[in-house]
Design an enzyme around this catalytic site. Structure first.
Site, mmCIF file in Angstrom:
data_model
loop_
_atom_site.group_PDB
_atom_site.id
_atom_site.type_symbol
_atom_site.label_atom_id
_atom_site.label_comp_id
_atom_site.label_asym_id
_atom_site.label_seq_id
_atom_site.Cartn_x
_atom_site.Cartn_y
_atom_site.Cartn_z
ATOM 1 N N ASP A 120 -2.519 2.644 -8.605
ATOM 2 C CA ASP A 120 -2.302 2.208 -10.124
ATOM 3 C C ASP A 120 -3.252 1.825 -10.489
ATOM 4 O O ASP A 120 -3.309 0.618 -9.589
ATOM 5 C CB ASP A 120 -0.985 2.414 -11.010
ATOM 6 C CG ASP A 120 -0.620 2.175 -12.771
ATOM 7 O OD1 ASP A 120 -0.958 3.169 -12.953
ATOM 8 O OD2 ASP A 120 -1.364 1.181 -13.173
ATOM 9 N N GLU A 154 -0.812 1.123 10.575
ATOM 10 C CA GLU A 154 -0.389 0.355 11.688
ATOM 11 C C GLU A 154 0.792 2.034 11.398
ATOM 12 O O GLU A 154 1.355 1.606 12.789
ATOM 13 C CB GLU A 154 0.953 -1.113 11.306
ATOM 14 C CG GLU A 154 -0.190 -2.238 11.540
ATOM 15 C CD GLU A 154 0.829 -2.979 10.839
ATOM 16 O OE1 GLU A 154 1.896 -2.781 11.008
ATOM 17 O OE2 GLU A 154 0.123 -4.372 10.550
HETATM 18 C C1 NOJ Z 1 -1.969 4.522 -15.161
HETATM 19 C C2 NOJ Z 1 -1.378 5.855 -15.060
HETATM 20 O O1 NOJ Z 1 -1.344 6.572 -14.529
HETATM 21 C C3 NOJ Z 1 -1.106 5.150 -16.471
HETATM 22 O O2 NOJ Z 1 0.009 6.274 -17.105
HETATM 23 C C4 NOJ Z 1 -0.576 3.967 -17.291
HETATM 24 O O3 NOJ Z 1 0.214 3.919 -18.729
HETATM 25 C C5 NOJ Z 1 -1.175 2.415 -16.976
HETATM 26 N N1 NOJ Z 1 -1.704 3.131 -15.218
HETATM 27 C C6 NOJ Z 1 -0.547 1.663 -16.775
HETATM 28 O O4 NOJ Z 1 0.145 1.524 -15.019
#
Ligand code: NOJ
Length: 502
Positions: free
Chosen positions: A192, A223
């Protein structure tokens, strides 16, 4: 499957809260997902990617993680997650999970320790004064004050404090989290906000230091063997984007240019060429994404006068011709699945679900909605629980009232209703995904000249894909038709239609 299965894989995204509810509380869970694994196998995908399943107060749909080594009790238990991984593997499906390294939850043990003891704040960004005037990506200021007067940084909601990646302890923690899940059989991570981890006082996107993190993560993934690291990297500059995919960093990253692209032949051609030009020299496979849990569903998007996707909800509620959007979404799916590389299918895309644009404001849960003072509708409209069967809500989703209401009109879109309809979106996806397995995926393409409004190319396997984005039918090239996104017009490809031939 080979060690490089991910290069050409079809990956199905499961938004767990909205996939299937096994215990009748109105929220999707692992029990529901496990019961539906045969559906995913029959669809013809290679892997599932699950959005965060960790314990979370759900301030941002689970992207506020309280414990990176556990399972949210609403979703199930760690033992159940382990069973799910085994069952998926037994059906030949790989399992990819989300890791959220940019920020945590205010309910995490580390943040609670930090709040209780000012000497333990260096895992986050605490300061006596806000260090800059950054705005949160969800709206409002990016700094929040704690009761003793200090401030902490959160690029997203205040419930999501940002980690301080200048602290080696943060590095060690996430390296250990990766191992924790690799040991449990997970085949990869979707990372993310992957470009945001490393920060200075004046910048937070794409700082060079972030690459050291991924070099180390790649060593760990290697690994274990056959594991994949997939970056959520939204960057306008392709050269900067490609740096994440160098051979000793991430394996792949989402193609947001393709996802955001309008339904326009010149623009699509430009994005496809740019994508190939970016990936080919570094040997990384491209990815093709039409939707996910953050963006307007394609059926609605492609039915509007402006078919691009942009954050901010500017187009929300503008008129959409859903029949046209549906037709284009079918054509887009066959185009995406024919391109070289891996492809993503977001749950419900295979059912042709439209965006639910008329959710009552008081039911909206996305922090984007509240934090923008309602100006941005947020992302709930693409997160409505799936319709599985039956004539009325909850459409087989589970026993209770779904956490977001499903439109009555979805009775025509249930998986059950579509299963027996040969012309349905579900059967188009099933046919395409099965054919794709043998003939498409990793490799290269050769463009065929069929005019400015037609995207036509052949793949190494000999398959030809033709998408007509112009207003009038174009003659079919020679070959046997394998699959078409809509009816053909007397040997011609009608407008907004894709055909696969061999
Ligand atoms: C991207 C994620 O896909 C989204 O749903 C989220 O709100 C933000 N990152 C923050 O984690």
């Amino acid at each position: 499957m080979s060690q490089t299965w991910w290069r050409g894989a079809a990956i199905y995204q499961v938004y767990l809260r909205s996939f299937a509810d096994g215990n009748g509380d109105g929220i999707g869970d692992l029990a529901g997902l496990r019961a539906r694994l045969p559906y995913l196998r029959d669809l013809g995908i290679d892997a599932v990617w699950l959005n965060p399943w960790y314990p979370s107060p759900m301030a941002d749909g689970g992207y506020d993680v309280a414990d990176y080594r556990g399972i949210e009790p609403v979703f199930g238990t760690l033992a159940e997650a382990e069973r799910f991984i085994e069952e998926a593997h037994a059906l030949g499906l790989k399992v990819i999970i989300d890791v959220v390294p940019n920020h945590s939850s205010t309910e995490s043990a580390w943040f609670k320790e930090a709040l209780a003891d000012p000497a333990r704040r260096d895992r986050f960004w605490f300061s006596d004064e806000p260090l800059n005037d950054w705005q949160s990506i969800f709206g409002g200021p990016a700094w929040t004050q704690v009761p003793d007067g200090q401030w902490y940084l959160h690029l997203f909601a205040p419930e999501q404090p940002d980690f301080n990646w200048a602290n080696p302890e943060v590095h060690r923690e996430f390296e250990d989290v990766l191992r924790f899940w690799f040991e449990r059989g997970v085949d990869g991570f979707r990372i993310d906000s992957a470009a945001l981890l490393v920060k200075s006082d004046t910048a937070y996107e794409d700082l060079d230091g972030v690459h050291d993190v991924y070099r180390r993560w790649r060593e760990i993934a290697d690994e274990y063997g056959g594991r994949v690291l997939i970056g959520e990297v939204w960057l306008p500059d392709q050269e900067r984007f490609a740096r994440y995919l160098r051979p000793d960093e991430l394996h792949t990253a989402f193609n947001f240019d393709f996802l955001s692209c309008p339904w326009d032949p010149a623009e699509l051609r430009r994005v496809i060429d740019l994508t190939l030009a970016t990936h080919t020299p570094i040997g990384a496979p491209p990815t093709w994404v039409l939707s996910n849990h953050d963006v307007t569903r394609p059926v609605t998007r492609y039915g509007r006068a402006d078919t691009a996707f942009e954050h901010g909800g500017r187009l929300h509620g503008t008129p959409s011709d859903l029949e046209l959007g549906y037709r284009r979404a079918r054509a887009a799916a066959l185009l995406a699945m024919a391109l070289p590389g891996s492809v993503y299918v977001y749950q419900g895309e295979e059912l042709g679900l439209p965006e639910v644009e008329d959710l009552p404001d008081e039911l909206r849960q996305d922090p984007m909605h509240a934090r923008s003072g309602g100006a941005n509708p947020g992302r709930d409209g693409c997160r409505v629980p799936l319709p599985w069967s039956g004539e009325e809500p909850p459409f087989g989703f589970g026993g209770g009232t779904p956490w977001l209401p499903q439109p009555e009109s979805w009775r025509k879109l249930t998986a059950e209703a579509q299963r027996t309809d040969l012309g349905s979106m579900l059967n188009l996806y099933r046919s395409a995904l099965r054919l794709r397995r043998g003939l498409l995926g990793d490799g290269t393409l050769t463009w065929l000249p069929m005019g400015e409004r037609v995207l036509a190319f052949t793949r190494d396997s000999g398959l030809t894909c033709v998408t007509n984005l112009g207003p009038t039918p174009v003659p079919l090239p020679p070959g046997r038709v394998l699959l078409a996104s809509g009816p053909l017009d007397d040997g011609a490809v009608p407008s907004d239609t894709t055909v696969w031939l061999t």
